[in-house]
Design a protein around this motif. Sequence first.
Motif, mmCIF file in Angstrom:
data_model
loop_
_atom_site.group_PDB
_atom_site.id
_atom_site.type_symbol
_atom_site.label_atom_id
_atom_site.label_comp_id
_atom_site.label_asym_id
_atom_site.label_seq_id
_atom_site.Cartn_x
_atom_site.Cartn_y
_atom_site.Cartn_z
ATOM 1 N N LEU A 72 43.121 19.965 -46.100
ATOM 2 C CA LEU A 72 41.779 19.608 -45.632
ATOM 3 C C LEU A 72 41.647 18.120 -45.358
ATOM 4 O O LEU A 72 40.654 17.675 -44.812
ATOM 5 N N MET A 138 40.117 14.506 -49.048
ATOM 6 C CA MET A 138 39.098 14.696 -48.014
ATOM 7 C C MET A 138 37.801 14.004 -48.438
ATOM 8 O O MET A 138 37.111 13.389 -47.624
ATOM 9 N N THR A 139 37.462 14.117 -49.724
ATOM 10 C CA THR A 139 36.222 13.516 -50.216
ATOM 11 C C THR A 139 36.338 11.996 -50.292
ATOM 12 O O THR A 139 35.446 11.279 -49.849
ATOM 13 N N GLY A 143 35.853 7.256 -47.712
ATOM 14 C CA GLY A 143 35.445 6.078 -48.475
ATOM 15 C C GLY A 143 36.519 5.002 -48.398
ATOM 16 O O GLY A 143 36.217 3.818 -48.200
ATOM 17 N N LEU A 252 36.401 13.508 -37.345
ATOM 18 C CA LEU A 252 35.462 14.323 -38.106
ATOM 19 C C LEU A 252 35.607 15.782 -37.662
ATOM 20 O O LEU A 252 35.591 16.060 -36.462
ATOM 21 N N PHE A 253 35.773 16.687 -38.590
ATOM 22 C CA PHE A 253 35.909 18.127 -38.337
ATOM 23 C C PHE A 253 37.242 18.494 -37.682
ATOM 24 O O PHE A 253 37.445 19.633 -37.305
ATOM 25 N N LEU A 256 39.138 21.257 -39.324
ATOM 26 C CA LEU A 256 38.643 22.605 -39.063
ATOM 27 C C LEU A 256 39.160 23.101 -37.715
ATOM 28 O O LEU A 256 39.572 24.248 -37.573
ATOM 29 N N ASP A 257 39.165 22.195 -36.703
ATOM 30 C CA ASP A 257 39.703 22.590 -35.401
ATOM 31 C C ASP A 257 41.179 22.950 -35.506
ATOM 32 O O ASP A 257 41.642 23.908 -34.887
ATOM 33 N N MET A 304 29.826 24.282 -30.817
ATOM 34 C CA MET A 304 30.100 24.780 -32.170
ATOM 35 C C MET A 304 29.774 26.268 -32.292
ATOM 36 O O MET A 304 30.462 26.989 -32.999
ATOM 37 N N LEU B 121 33.407 28.881 -42.819
ATOM 38 C CA LEU B 121 33.642 27.856 -41.789
ATOM 39 C C LEU B 121 32.949 28.263 -40.492
ATOM 40 O O LEU B 121 32.278 27.461 -39.834
ATOM 41 N N PHE B 125 29.918 26.307 -38.473
ATOM 42 C CA PHE B 125 29.871 25.971 -37.040
ATOM 43 C C PHE B 125 28.627 26.577 -36.405
ATOM 44 O O PHE B 125 27.915 25.930 -35.640
ATOM 45 N N LEU B 245 30.653 19.387 -49.708
ATOM 46 C CA LEU B 245 31.652 18.736 -50.570
ATOM 47 C C LEU B 245 31.021 18.243 -51.855
ATOM 48 O O LEU B 245 31.587 18.375 -52.936
ATOM 49 N N TRP B 291 30.098 3.318 -49.803
ATOM 50 C CA TRP B 291 31.329 4.132 -49.669
ATOM 51 C C TRP B 291 32.080 4.234 -50.981
ATOM 52 O O TRP B 291 32.914 5.106 -51.149
ATOM 53 N N ARG B 294 31.824 7.706 -52.547
ATOM 54 C CA ARG B 294 32.773 8.750 -52.152
ATOM 55 C C ARG B 294 34.092 8.592 -52.908
ATOM 56 O O ARG B 294 34.710 9.567 -53.323
ATOM 57 N N ILE B 295 34.523 7.332 -53.069
ATOM 58 C CA ILE B 295 35.793 7.109 -53.755
ATOM 59 C C ILE B 295 35.669 7.521 -55.228
ATOM 60 O O ILE B 295 36.550 8.178 -55.780
#
Lengths: 361, 316
Positions: A72, A138-139, A143, A252-253, A256-257, A304, B121, B125, B245, B291, B294-295
């Motif tokens: 991911l 991913m998370t 950052g 971004l995304f 998923l693609d 989408m 998923l 979308f 997330l 940010w 997130r880290i």
Amino acid sequence: MSRLLRSRLIWPVAVLLVLLVINVSVVPGFLTVTVRDGHLFGSLVDIARNGAPTLIIAVAMTLVIATRGIDLSVGAVGAIAGALTCSIIIDAPDPGSPATVAAAIGISLVLALALGLWNGALVAALGLQPIVATLILMTAGRGVAMLITEGQIVTVNSPAFKVIGSGFLLGVPVPVLIAVAVVVLAAVLTRRTALGLLIESVGINPEASRQAGIRSRGLVIGVYVACALAAALAGLVLTSNQTAADANNTGLFIELDAILAVVIGGTSLAGGRYSLAGTVVGALVIQTLVTTVYTVGIPPIVTMIFKAAVITAVCLLQSPATTATLARWRRSLRGSPPAGAAPPPPSTPLVQGSGAKVALR
Amino acid sequence: MTSPKHGPVIVTAVLFIVLFGVGGGLYEGFFSAQVLANLLVDNAFLLVLAVGMTFVILSGGIDLSVGAVMALSTVIAARLLQAGVGPAVTIVAVLAVASVLGLLVGGMIQHFGVQPFIATLAAMFLARGLCYVIAPQSISIDDPFFTTVASLQIPVWADVTVSPGAVIAVLVVLAAFLVLRATRFGRTVYALGGAESSSLLMGLAVNRTKIAVYVISGFCSGLAGILFSFYTLSGYSLTAIGAELDAIAAVVIGGTLLTGGYGFVLGSALGVLVLGTIQTIITFQGTLSSWWTRIFIGALLLVFIVLQKLLTTRRT
């Protein structure tokens, strides 16, 4: 064997053809490719060029999925690679020189290699579920990318860097060449050596393959490293195309693609069997779908919904329930000799293809 | 402490107290009941999302669509109110749409054997795409009921107040706690996550339960959308990108195993509070950029996943 392969590819290829037919019926000159200033131009070239980042990642993702994994973090890794490369180039005394650009790319790829090792180690050494292990990067990854760019969008004005995303070599767009190189490399490595077989065997049963003497741990780490490197390459292409690194939005995304491309191509998410050719077709289907939405004049943002429709359709078609229903239907057709009584099936060749598949198994 | 059942939850509780203590030690005005209450107010929607996600993850699945469905809910709510539909009908309609989406996803997963990851998923979308179709721009909400609720402050203790959204979120958490702890359905969710084939052999209502957890998650996403539109008084298609997330992170930090079968919804609520506290500390600090959140979340996720791994390995 070749017939089996063809029957697996028949759905995605059919979708691709339908999309192309829709495009041609709206724009008659859709398929023409012209040469202008020694460069290839045309809608097909655009599809190949814009689809290149997804394709690059999807090829590596195919190998990851073949080991029963999933990655991911590719979007975040792409963003990190783009951010690092742009930051190095912009801080260098001579941003335009190819040497600077090469060094920046080299450093980013080394970082991507480390990130791939990290993912692979979490999966193979710690034994975490792949979806969980890569969720961490991913998370946190975006950052980290923000940290590198210090929260700014780093705009790069370097002709040498621009070549990666929008340059041409021998008339062909550079991103397409990179994608082709990745596909060929992956195909040669996995299909001309035993590597592909080993990857499939790890995907089918990691423990059994380990006992059979396969170094499954190293293999698994290897595919995650390959995936991170591919993600970095795709991130470079995207960043170079925009001439800016945007930590929040680069790639971004795209994970998923890429997964979508793999799934459309007929690779099972359960691992063990994969098709690189299917993935190439899958990535082309996604990009052609995006282009078709533009051509037909639907607001591009609605893409989408179409992607959702395609994923749903492909998943439902490939699902065991559907396969079983089709097989039962096929049997009942065979079982009742007066075929004239039954209405003719609308898609006979497809049904026959799937019947043959079941029989071959 | 070492059981996979309670260990991570205790660690999370300690972590929350330590984080809050650190915040109180570092910054003046941090150590107050209002800051604690604001954690609930600012994260009410995430609490509700995390409750739905807890059901799904306990059953051994995952739901990537919660953020998108939540955004879709804010957009539908704003659009209906803009068209003059009453607030009661609007809220019911939003919850119904979100629940039906959950039902479709659950049906895809249960009946067609599609992996939860892929099915949700697709729902993600679909929901994001529908958002843009319904409203490409942000729509503000000026319905009197919504604006009244948004400005309402419910006193809980002395001069400490919370929003109605926070109260609803706490009630949702308590309801989920009761359902998971004291009902046959709740036990089936755990059994399903523990071992699906055994649950089937035991004659549990596997099919129904599997679909129901996605309906619950959809309903919670819709409710989170309503709470968020109370909070922001607008509907916007780009809200809650990445909220799935955060919800997953909160559930994992709260001690629920991502493989299913183990965990508590109160742990997930604690997980949300931990994430909220990190955010608050970063806000109080002022020089740290957002940010870092997130880290930090990523690092916490790593710590808790490895911790759970160690605890479960020792068990077997």
